[in-house]
Design a protein around this motif. Structure first.
Motif, PDB file in Angstrom:
ATOM      1  N   ARG A  45     -22.580 -14.557   4.992  1.00 31.59           N
ATOM      2  CA  ARG A  45     -21.948 -14.415   3.688  1.00 31.59           C
ATOM      3  C   ARG A  45     -21.792 -12.923   3.467  1.00 31.59           C
ATOM      4  O   ARG A  45     -22.344 -12.113   4.209  1.00 31.59           O
ATOM      5  CB  ARG A  45     -22.815 -15.043   2.600  1.00 31.59           C
ATOM      6  CG  ARG A  45     -22.894 -16.547   2.749  1.00 31.59           C
ATOM      7  CD  ARG A  45     -23.457 -17.273   1.554  1.00 31.59           C
ATOM      8  NE  ARG A  45     -24.375 -16.538   0.730  1.00 31.59           N
ATOM      9  CZ  ARG A  45     -25.498 -17.014   0.248  1.00 31.59           C
ATOM     10  NH1 ARG A  45     -25.863 -18.228   0.544  1.00 31.59           N
ATOM     11  NH2 ARG A  45     -26.264 -16.289  -0.528  1.00 31.59           N
ATOM     12  N   GLU A  46     -21.078 -12.545   2.463  1.00 27.03           N
ATOM     13  CA  GLU A  46     -20.748 -11.137   2.263  1.00 27.03           C
ATOM     14  C   GLU A  46     -21.974 -10.221   2.300  1.00 27.03           C
ATOM     15  O   GLU A  46     -21.970  -9.208   2.986  1.00 27.03           O
ATOM     16  CB  GLU A  46     -20.016 -10.967   0.927  1.00 27.03           C
ATOM     17  CG  GLU A  46     -19.443  -9.576   0.760  1.00 27.03           C
ATOM     18  CD  GLU A  46     -18.556  -9.495  -0.458  1.00 27.03           C
ATOM     19  OE1 GLU A  46     -18.323  -8.372  -0.908  1.00 27.03           O
ATOM     20  OE2 GLU A  46     -18.097 -10.531  -0.952  1.00 27.03           O
ATOM     21  N   GLU A  47     -23.032 -10.586   1.605  1.00 29.13           N
ATOM     22  CA  GLU A  47     -24.199  -9.705   1.538  1.00 29.13           C
ATOM     23  C   GLU A  47     -25.347 -10.144   2.444  1.00 29.13           C
ATOM     24  O   GLU A  47     -26.289  -9.390   2.646  1.00 29.13           O
ATOM     25  CB  GLU A  47     -24.692  -9.608   0.098  1.00 29.13           C
ATOM     26  CG  GLU A  47     -23.687  -8.928  -0.810  1.00 29.13           C
ATOM     27  CD  GLU A  47     -24.118  -8.930  -2.268  1.00 29.13           C
ATOM     28  OE1 GLU A  47     -25.075  -9.637  -2.611  1.00 29.13           O
ATOM     29  OE2 GLU A  47     -23.488  -8.218  -3.054  1.00 29.13           O
ATOM     30  N   ARG A  49     -26.614 -11.648   6.164  1.00 25.16           N
ATOM     31  CA  ARG A  49     -26.271 -11.882   7.577  1.00 25.16           C
ATOM     32  C   ARG A  49     -27.549 -12.276   8.305  1.00 25.16           C
ATOM     33  O   ARG A  49     -28.177 -11.453   8.947  1.00 25.16           O
ATOM     34  CB  ARG A  49     -25.645 -10.626   8.162  1.00 25.16           C
ATOM     35  CG  ARG A  49     -24.398 -10.268   7.370  1.00 25.16           C
ATOM     36  CD  ARG A  49     -23.548  -9.244   7.995  1.00 25.16           C
ATOM     37  NE  ARG A  49     -22.471  -8.922   7.058  1.00 25.16           N
ATOM     38  CZ  ARG A  49     -22.180  -7.711   6.683  1.00 25.16           C
ATOM     39  NH1 ARG A  49     -22.840  -6.685   7.152  1.00 25.16           N
ATOM     40  NH2 ARG A  49     -21.199  -7.511   5.834  1.00 25.16           N
ATOM     41  N   TRP A  70     -30.043  -8.232   4.044  1.00 24.37           N
ATOM     42  CA  TRP A  70     -29.217  -8.035   2.858  1.00 24.37           C
ATOM     43  C   TRP A  70     -28.482  -6.714   3.052  1.00 24.37           C
ATOM     44  O   TRP A  70     -29.100  -5.689   3.320  1.00 24.37           O
ATOM     45  CB  TRP A  70     -30.056  -7.967   1.588  1.00 24.37           C
ATOM     46  CG  TRP A  70     -29.249  -7.639   0.370  1.00 24.37           C
ATOM     47  CD1 TRP A  70     -28.526  -8.497  -0.390  1.00 24.37           C
ATOM     48  CD2 TRP A  70     -29.078  -6.352  -0.225  1.00 24.37           C
ATOM     49  NE1 TRP A  70     -27.913  -7.834  -1.419  1.00 24.37           N
ATOM     50  CE2 TRP A  70     -28.241  -6.498  -1.340  1.00 24.37           C
ATOM     51  CE3 TRP A  70     -29.556  -5.082   0.082  1.00 24.37           C
ATOM     52  CZ2 TRP A  70     -27.866  -5.436  -2.148  1.00 24.37           C
ATOM     53  CZ3 TRP A  70     -29.179  -4.016  -0.720  1.00 24.37           C
ATOM     54  CH2 TRP A  70     -28.348  -4.202  -1.829  1.00 24.37           C
ATOM     55  N   SER A  72     -25.859  -4.021   1.312  1.00 23.48           N
ATOM     56  CA  SER A  72     -25.292  -3.615   0.026  1.00 23.48           C
ATOM     57  C   SER A  72     -23.769  -3.737   0.042  1.00 23.48           C
ATOM     58  O   SER A  72     -23.112  -3.303   0.988  1.00 23.48           O
ATOM     59  CB  SER A  72     -25.681  -2.168  -0.287  1.00 23.48           C
ATOM     60  OG  SER A  72     -24.966  -1.705  -1.416  1.00 23.48           O
ATOM     61  N   HIS A  73     -23.249  -4.295  -1.018  1.00 18.24           N
ATOM     62  CA  HIS A  73     -21.800  -4.434  -1.155  1.00 18.24           C
ATOM     63  C   HIS A  73     -21.137  -3.064  -1.304  1.00 18.24           C
ATOM     64  O   HIS A  73     -20.028  -2.851  -0.845  1.00 18.24           O
ATOM     65  CB  HIS A  73     -21.491  -5.319  -2.367  1.00 18.24           C
ATOM     66  CG  HIS A  73     -20.041  -5.558  -2.593  1.00 18.24           C
ATOM     67  ND1 HIS A  73     -19.286  -6.356  -1.761  1.00 18.24           N
ATOM     68  CD2 HIS A  73     -19.198  -5.106  -3.540  1.00 18.24           C
ATOM     69  CE1 HIS A  73     -18.053  -6.381  -2.192  1.00 18.24           C
ATOM     70  NE2 HIS A  73     -17.962  -5.637  -3.279  1.00 18.24           N
ATOM     71  N   TYR A  74     -21.836  -2.140  -1.930  1.00 20.79           N
ATOM     72  CA  TYR A  74     -21.276  -0.810  -2.215  1.00 20.79           C
ATOM     73  C   TYR A  74     -21.500   0.199  -1.099  1.00 20.79           C
ATOM     74  O   TYR A  74     -20.745   1.151  -0.955  1.00 20.79           O
ATOM     75  CB  TYR A  74     -21.857  -0.268  -3.527  1.00 20.79           C
ATOM     76  CG  TYR A  74     -21.574  -1.188  -4.678  1.00 20.79           C
ATOM     77  CD1 TYR A  74     -20.293  -1.292  -5.198  1.00 20.79           C
ATOM     78  CD2 TYR A  74     -22.565  -1.990  -5.219  1.00 20.79           C
ATOM     79  CE1 TYR A  74     -20.007  -2.153  -6.242  1.00 20.79           C
ATOM     80  CE2 TYR A  74     -22.296  -2.840  -6.267  1.00 20.79           C
ATOM     81  CZ  TYR A  74     -21.018  -2.923  -6.777  1.00 20.79           C
ATOM     82  OH  TYR A  74     -20.740  -3.772  -7.802  1.00 20.79           O
ATOM     83  N   PRO A  76     -22.503  -0.198   2.917  1.00 17.61           N
ATOM     84  CA  PRO A  76     -22.886  -1.034   4.062  1.00 17.61           C
ATOM     85  C   PRO A  76     -24.006  -0.438   4.918  1.00 17.61           C
ATOM     86  O   PRO A  76     -24.586  -1.142   5.740  1.00 17.61           O
ATOM     87  CB  PRO A  76     -21.608  -1.163   4.876  1.00 17.61           C
ATOM     88  CG  PRO A  76     -20.505  -0.774   3.965  1.00 17.61           C
ATOM     89  CD  PRO A  76     -21.087   0.131   2.932  1.00 17.61           C
ATOM     90  N   ASN A 129     -33.981  -7.902  -2.399  1.00 18.35           N
ATOM     91  CA  ASN A 129     -32.768  -8.728  -2.366  1.00 18.35           C
ATOM     92  C   ASN A 129     -32.652  -9.625  -1.136  1.00 18.35           C
ATOM     93  O   ASN A 129     -31.674 -10.356  -1.008  1.00 18.35           O
ATOM     94  CB  ASN A 129     -31.501  -7.873  -2.467  1.00 18.35           C
ATOM     95  CG  ASN A 129     -31.450  -7.060  -3.727  1.00 18.35           C
ATOM     96  OD1 ASN A 129     -31.836  -7.529  -4.789  1.00 18.35           O
ATOM     97  ND2 ASN A 129     -30.998  -5.828  -3.623  1.00 18.35           N
TER      98      ASN A 129
END
Length: 148
Positions: A45-47, A49, A70, A72-74, A76, A129
């Motif tokens: 998923r986006e955040e 793996r 986890w 970070s979206h902001y 990587p 997270n």
């Protein structure tokens, strides 16, 4: 009037037959447990793996190695991780790992595994997270190599 009399019995007969047939059909939402659990599983998923390696042992147990990430979206490059290894009993496609600060429920399905990490017990010593909770797709049935 004659036409209305014929419709009612036909309608009742159709309702009866459809209820009998639907009562005998297995539910489409119930997945069958996987016969061979050995293999490599991934959750992407986006955040998150995550990776799970599993070896089914002959005595009803599984050996597993979990890597949860986890990202970070902001940023990587900001990655938090958690790892967990163990040997647990597997019954009817369900394995439960429990230690002092960690409880995972692994439900193996035909082509995947669903993991639920209990928040009530602890965070499994993972980074901020990081969670193991999610659906992991089986990518192969090869026996993993473990270092424990």
């Amino acid at each position: 009037m004659q036409q209305a009399k014929l419709r009612l019995p036909t309608l009742l007969l159709l309702l009866f037959v459809s209820s009998v047939v639907s009562g005998q059909t297995p539910s489409a939402t119930k997945a069958k447990p996987r016969a061979n659990l050995t293999g490599h599983y991934v959750m992407r998923r986006e955040e998150f793996r995550n990776r799970l390696n599993v070896q089914q042992l002959p005595d009803g147990e599984i050996k597993f190695d979990l890597l949860a990430l986890w990202v970070s979206h902001y940023n990587p490059e900001n990655v938090h991780n958690g790892t967990l290894q163990g040997v647990v009993r597997s019954e009817k496609g369900v394995a439960i790992y429990q230690a002092d600060s960690c409880k995972l429920r692994m439900e193996f399905l035909s082509t995947s595994v669903r993991i639920i990490q209990s928040d009530e017990v602890g965070d499994c010593g993972f980074g901020a997270n990081v969670t193991a909770t999610g659906s992991y797709r089986k990518i192969d049935g090869r026996k993993p190599k473990f270092d424990f």
